[in-house]
Design an enzyme around this catalytic site. Structure first.
Site, mmCIF file in Angstrom:
data_model
loop_
_atom_site.group_PDB
_atom_site.id
_atom_site.type_symbol
_atom_site.label_atom_id
_atom_site.label_comp_id
_atom_site.label_asym_id
_atom_site.label_seq_id
_atom_site.Cartn_x
_atom_site.Cartn_y
_atom_site.Cartn_z
ATOM 1 N N GLU A 154 73.017 -17.153 40.175
ATOM 2 C CA GLU A 154 73.998 -18.241 40.281
ATOM 3 C C GLU A 154 74.150 -18.990 38.964
ATOM 4 O O GLU A 154 74.907 -19.940 38.870
ATOM 5 C CB GLU A 154 73.605 -19.211 41.401
ATOM 6 C CG GLU A 154 73.511 -18.559 42.773
ATOM 7 C CD GLU A 154 74.759 -17.769 43.136
ATOM 8 O OE1 GLU A 154 75.857 -18.334 43.107
ATOM 9 O OE2 GLU A 154 74.618 -16.564 43.435
ATOM 10 N N PRO A 204 80.971 -18.176 32.496
ATOM 11 C CA PRO A 204 82.368 -18.474 32.855
ATOM 12 C C PRO A 204 82.788 -19.894 32.458
ATOM 13 O O PRO A 204 83.976 -20.202 32.431
ATOM 14 C CB PRO A 204 82.397 -18.325 34.378
ATOM 15 C CG PRO A 204 81.086 -17.762 34.786
ATOM 16 C CD PRO A 204 80.126 -17.968 33.668
ATOM 17 N N ARG A 242 83.849 -4.911 14.874
ATOM 18 C CA ARG A 242 84.969 -4.226 14.228
ATOM 19 C C ARG A 242 85.558 -5.051 13.083
ATOM 20 O O ARG A 242 86.305 -4.527 12.266
ATOM 21 C CB ARG A 242 86.045 -3.829 15.244
ATOM 22 C CG ARG A 242 86.686 -4.980 15.958
ATOM 23 C CD ARG A 242 87.628 -4.524 17.047
ATOM 24 N NE ARG A 242 88.828 -3.875 16.525
ATOM 25 C CZ ARG A 242 89.819 -4.508 15.892
ATOM 26 N NH1 ARG A 242 89.759 -5.811 15.675
ATOM 27 N NH2 ARG A 242 90.868 -3.847 15.458
ATOM 28 N N ASP A 300 95.878 -6.187 13.006
ATOM 29 C CA ASP A 300 95.570 -6.579 14.386
ATOM 30 C C ASP A 300 96.654 -7.505 14.940
ATOM 31 O O ASP A 300 97.064 -8.445 14.279
ATOM 32 C CB ASP A 300 94.244 -7.361 14.437
ATOM 33 C CG ASP A 300 93.044 -6.449 14.485
ATOM 34 O OD1 ASP A 300 93.222 -5.250 14.746
ATOM 35 O OD2 ASP A 300 91.930 -6.954 14.279
HETATM 36 N N1 4FD Z 1 84.000 -14.937 32.067
HETATM 37 C C1 4FD Z 1 81.623 -14.528 32.392
HETATM 38 C C2 4FD Z 1 80.334 -14.651 31.894
HETATM 39 C C3 4FD Z 1 79.248 -14.512 32.751
HETATM 40 C C4 4FD Z 1 79.465 -14.277 34.112
HETATM 41 C C5 4FD Z 1 76.802 -15.971 34.606
HETATM 42 C C6 4FD Z 1 76.262 -18.699 34.282
HETATM 43 C C7 4FD Z 1 77.211 -16.890 35.563
HETATM 44 C C8 4FD Z 1 81.779 -14.261 33.756
HETATM 45 C C9 4FD Z 1 75.841 -17.796 33.312
HETATM 46 C C10 4FD Z 1 76.938 -18.238 35.409
HETATM 47 C C11 4FD Z 1 76.125 -16.420 33.463
HETATM 48 C C12 4FD Z 1 82.832 -14.659 31.518
HETATM 49 C C13 4FD Z 1 77.068 -14.493 34.757
HETATM 50 N N2 4FD Z 1 80.735 -14.142 34.563
HETATM 51 N N3 4FD Z 1 78.464 -14.201 35.029
HETATM 52 O O1 4FD Z 1 82.709 -14.520 30.310
#
Ligand code: 4FD
Length: 222
Positions: free
Chosen positions: A115, A88, A152, A166
């Protein structure tokens, strides 16, 4: 292109075994390998996570299986490999980013859980990518989204014209599409599409595409 995926849930990658991606694999345009991070552990319990130093709730993914997995894949490939962590905190995925990545020879995707991953993993990661500003239980779905967006775009996977059209390349959304029947539950197909007048149809479609983009996503208009 070769895409290697490191995950603790290899069984969830079924979406990459159907439809367009399946055909791309069969044509030899992309090879996708899924590796279980537990296979890169060396302890009896195949432990991939552990408590966080300093305390606090939640587990952290251990560095060893991820480092060893990456080393194994790099030795095997001999290619210039890009290592990507789905998280994230990553750069938001865009069409432009997918276009750039579709020209790479070898991608190694790391799917995190719990986490997060031990911070030292970031020393071997080339890119950190997020598919949107929300938190998921793991990086597997983001990895599949990334793979789909890239595959793709690999030449030969889709007809050239489809990719050129696209929305995020042309800067406008698609026009409205209709198929038979001409009236369904009282809902009519626009007359112009049944007219056979190709110039008028082209004009109508262009106008619709622009209006729709202006209404839904004015920020996309170039
Ligand atoms: N928004 C995304 C990617 C992974 C995830 C995770 C660190 C948390 C959302 C590494 C913290 C991986 C995204 C797993 N959530 N959760 O792309």
């Amino acid at each position: 292109m070769l895409i290697d995926i490191l995950t603790i849930f290899p069984e969830v990658f079924i979406p990459l075994e159907v439809s367009i991606i399946k055909r791309a694999k069969e044509k030899g345009l992309v090879k996708i390998n899924i590796y279980n991070l537990r296979d890169f552990t060396r302890d009896k319990h195949k432990q991939v996570d552990d408590f966080a130093y300093g305390g606090g709730k939640g587990m952290v993914m251990k560095p060893e299986p991820i480092f060893e997995g990456i080393e194994y894949l790099k030795v095997k490939s001999d290619k210039s490999s890009k290592i990507i962590l789905l998280s994230p905190q990553g750069t938001l995925l865009t069409q432009k980013m997918a276009q750039g990545l579709s020209r790479e020879k070898h991608l190694i995707l790391i799917c995190g859980h719990y986490e997060g991953v031990d911070e030292r993993v970031r020393t071997v990661v080339n890119r950190e990518i997020s598919i949107g500003d929300y938190v998921l239980t793991g990086g597997e779905l983001p990895a599949m989204v990334l793979v789909d967006s890239i595959c793709r775009l690999i030449p030969g996977v889709l007809p050239k014209k489809a990719v050129e059209e696209d929305s995020f390349s042309t800067g406008v959304f698609d026009w409205p599409h209709y198929t038979r029947p001409p009236v369904y539950r009282g809902l009519k197909v626009p007359e112009v599409l049944l007219s056979g007048n190709h110039r008028e149809i082209a004009n109508w479609r262009q106008k619709q595409a622009e209006e729709r983009t202006r209404a839904l996503r004015p920020d996309l208009i170039k």
